[in-house]
Design a protein around this motif. Structure first.
Motif, PDB file in Angstrom:
ATOM      1  N   THR A 204       0.806  -1.220   0.000  1.00  0.00           N
ATOM      2  CA  THR A 204       0.000   0.000   0.000  1.00  0.00           C
ATOM      3  C   THR A 204       0.840   1.271   0.000  1.00  0.00           C
ATOM      4  O   THR A 204       0.371   2.313  -0.441  1.00  0.00           O
ATOM      5  N   ALA A 205       2.061   1.205   0.507  1.00  0.00           N
ATOM      6  CA  ALA A 205       2.912   2.404   0.501  1.00  0.00           C
ATOM      7  C   ALA A 205       4.372   1.985   0.576  1.00  0.00           C
ATOM      8  O   ALA A 205       4.706   0.950   1.166  1.00  0.00           O
ATOM      9  N   GLU A 206       5.213   2.809  -0.036  1.00  0.00           N
ATOM     10  CA  GLU A 206       6.660   2.578   0.027  1.00  0.00           C
ATOM     11  C   GLU A 206       7.368   3.913   0.110  1.00  0.00           C
ATOM     12  O   GLU A 206       6.929   4.909  -0.467  1.00  0.00           O
ATOM     13  N   VAL A 207       8.487   3.917   0.818  1.00  0.00           N
ATOM     14  CA  VAL A 207       9.272   5.146   0.920  1.00  0.00           C
ATOM     15  C   VAL A 207      10.727   4.749   1.126  1.00  0.00           C
ATOM     16  O   VAL A 207      11.010   3.698   1.711  1.00  0.00           O
ATOM     17  N   ARG A 208      11.642   5.550   0.606  1.00  0.00           N
ATOM     18  CA  ARG A 208      13.060   5.256   0.824  1.00  0.00           C
ATOM     19  C   ARG A 208      13.564   6.138   1.965  1.00  0.00           C
ATOM     20  O   ARG A 208      13.716   7.355   1.814  1.00  0.00           O
ATOM     21  N   ALA A 209      13.818   5.521   3.107  1.00  0.00           N
ATOM     22  CA  ALA A 209      14.174   6.256   4.323  1.00  0.00           C
ATOM     23  C   ALA A 209      15.625   6.688   4.329  1.00  0.00           C
ATOM     24  O   ALA A 209      15.993   7.656   5.005  1.00  0.00           O
ATOM     25  N   GLY A 210      16.464   5.970   3.607  1.00  0.00           N
ATOM     26  CA  GLY A 210      17.897   6.285   3.591  1.00  0.00           C
ATOM     27  C   GLY A 210      18.540   5.476   2.487  1.00  0.00           C
ATOM     28  O   GLY A 210      17.853   4.758   1.744  1.00  0.00           O
ATOM     29  N   LEU A 211      19.863   5.578   2.375  1.00  0.00           N
ATOM     30  CA  LEU A 211      20.559   4.854   1.318  1.00  0.00           C
ATOM     31  C   LEU A 211      21.060   3.512   1.807  1.00  0.00           C
ATOM     32  O   LEU A 211      21.258   2.583   1.035  1.00  0.00           O
ATOM     33  N   ASN A 212      21.291   3.413   3.104  1.00  0.00           N
ATOM     34  CA  ASN A 212      21.666   2.134   3.688  1.00  0.00           C
ATOM     35  C   ASN A 212      21.028   2.048   5.062  1.00  0.00           C
ATOM     36  O   ASN A 212      21.284   2.880   5.920  1.00  0.00           O
TER      37      ASN A 212
END
Ligand code: HEC
Length: 501
Positions: A204-212
């Motif tokens: 239902t949702a996705e987000v990129r919180a950081g690179l690692n």
């Protein structure tokens, strides 16, 4: 007319010749940066932060050996977009590329609040009042298949897969379930958080919180998600509803020295997130109380950075392993005081510690990554009351309220194919199961009743082996692509004592 050669000129020319000789020898050094930009950047991003393919930064590749990086570039990964380059690039070029991706970039790539916002995607999920399938919703087992980056949702009674879907690259840290068991949150190595609706089988949702990223936690009221990042050094907070970012904390000690975040967990009794900082002597606690928490960190000072930790049953104390891997400290969360130090040589792995009842008393057990030992700790006196000797160092421990045994792998030792069954009363290995001889056995999970145990055959062409936890008979074998972790909804949402959180 030939110039008069003065000694200083001769020297200068010689130096020039030397310099030229170094920069353009006959067999030219491959220009790795250019090779990367020309051949790899389309999938792995020009800043090596990942795209269609995973991030290629030392922090991401840290656990993978150089030989494996070289082999991946040369031969590719079967059945993925990553093709082998041995026909297009020379061995020197492949070696140079491997060295390049394992070298820190000159400027560390950044990932700002605006990047987080821009990365977010939401997908409508169908409106339903109950699951779209008929299995017991609390006996669902989520299997993370690391081999080809998929997740299988398994009916915990019939052992039939309900669905199997592609995940983000390298999920880790363990998924987190909402208390009704409907939604599950996954975190990936490259920083993606995915919210999945088990009832409708939809991301239902996705987000990129950081690179690692190291792991994620869900607050006890189900309203917030926290992400522990290595790159950038942040603790990022999101609304659990739609994964919109609410705050990003730049993590640094009181004097301003930055620190990576090793892990974050929720402490339900304290209504907070607790984070282990990798590089500085502080533990952070972030309160999630109230309608609009400020998320201001409370700093708890410790003598040394703590990498990995475990809470006692009431979340009153935190047991943290120091980086040198020979002891653990006990921090009382109420006042932040270090109240005990325990000798735990051989790299204790507290993140997969469990608690269980031994002679009517609750105790804690933790495996060691470097020794075939499991330490048993009394959380009242904070002393090591016993050390269980196993056939080799292992990574995971699992048990369940309803079983008299602890299941411990020895995957870091020489007998990697054995699953050791330890009696909770005698604290001795009472038998060793071998799911598939010669293949790594690791990670056990129980069904909600504790009657059956699921063991992973931890290989690309692996299996999930279902055991009757009383008779130790094999009930079923399901083929799986390196099933790195399994999580039963009921055991997770009830904080079963036999599972790590
Ligand atoms: C068409 C897209 C694509 C291109 C072009 C590409 N890769 Fe990949 N690469 C991938 C994918 C997808 C994966 C993940 C494969 C898997 O699932 O194991 C990957 C994986 C890798 C890995 C393993 C990373 C890890 O964490 O396990 C390395 C190393 C790598 N690629 C290097 C390179 C290099 C060097 C180049 C250029 C010569 C390159 N790749 C070009 C798509 C690509």
């Amino acid at each position: 007319m030939s110039p008069i050669l003065r000694p200083d000129r001769v020297l200068a020319l010689a130096l020039l010749g030397l310099a030229v000789g170094v920069s353009t020898p006959a067999a030219a050094q491959p220009d790795a940066a250019k090779l990367y930009a020309d051949n790899c950047a389309t999938c792995h991003h020009e800043a090596r932060t990942g795209g269609q393919g995973p991030a290629l930064l030392p922090v991401s590749l840290g656990r993978i050996r150089k030989t494996e990086v070289v082999a991946t570039i040369r031969d590719g990964r079967p059945a993925t977009q990553m093709e082998g380059w041995k026909d297009k690039l020379s061995e020197d070029e492949i070696q140079a590329l491997a060295a390049f991706v394992l070298t820190e970039p000159k400027v560390q790539p950044s990932w700002t609040f605006a990047d987080i916002v821009a990365s977010r995607e939401t997908h409508p999920d169908p409106v339903v009042t109950k699951p779209m399938w008929t299995a017991d919703p609390l006996n669902i087992t989520v299997v993370v298949e690391g081999g080809d980056h998929h997740v299988t949702i398994l009916d915990g009674d019939s052992y039939e897969p309900i669905t199997r879907f592609p995940s983000r690259y390298a999920l880790h840290g363990g998924p987190k379930f909402t208390s009704d068991g409907r939604y599950v949150f996954f975190g990936s190595r490259d920083g993606w958080i995915s919210k999945y609706d088990l009832w409708t089988l939809t991301v239902t949702a996705e987000v990129r919180a950081g690179l690692n990223m190291r792991n994620i936690a869900l607050s006890s009221d189900g309203r917030w998600v926290a992400a522990a990042n290595y790159l950038p050094s942040t603790l990022a907070l999101f609304s659990a509803d739609d994964l919109s970012p609410v705050k990003v904390l730049d993590v640094a000690d009181e004097k301003g020295a930055p620190s990576r975040v090793s892990a974050v967990y929720q402490a339900p009794e304290r209504k907070s997130f607790v984070a282990a900082l990798k590089d500085v002597g502080e533990i952070w606690e972030v309160s999630t109380q109230g309608p609009a928490p400020s998320f201001e960190p409370r700093r708890i000072a410790v003598d040394e950075p703590i990498d990995d930790f475990f809470f006692d049953q009431g979340y009153r104390h935190l047991l943290g392993a120091s980086r040198d891997g020979d002891k653990a400290v006990v921090v009382r969360l109420e006042d932040g005081k270090t109240v005990a130090t325990l000798p735990l040589p051989g790299m204790p792995h507290l993140g997969s510690g469990i608690s269980f009842t031994h002679h009517g008393k609750r105790v804690i057990a933790a495996p060691h990554l470097k020794e075939g030992k499991i330490s048993v700790i009394d959380p009242e006196s904070w002393t090591v009351i016993d050390t269980i000797t196993t056939s080799g160092p292992g990574f995971f421990l699992r048990s369940h309220e309803k079983t008299p045994y602890i299941w411990a792998d020895a995957m870091m030792g020489r007998q990697k194919d054995g699953m050791q069954i330890i009696d909770k009363e005698t604290l001795k290995v009472s038998r060793v199961l071998t799911p598939t001889p010669g293949k790594i056995a690791a990670h056990t999970e129980f069904d909600r009743s504790g009657r059956h145990a699921f063991v992973s055959v931890w290989e690309m062409d692996g299996e999930l082996v279902v055991y009757d936890a009383e008779t130790f008979d094999v009930v079923k074998r399901l083929p799986m692509k390196k099933p790195v972790g399994k999580y039963n909804v009921f055991n997770k949402i009830t904080f079963s004592e036999g599972t790590s959180h």
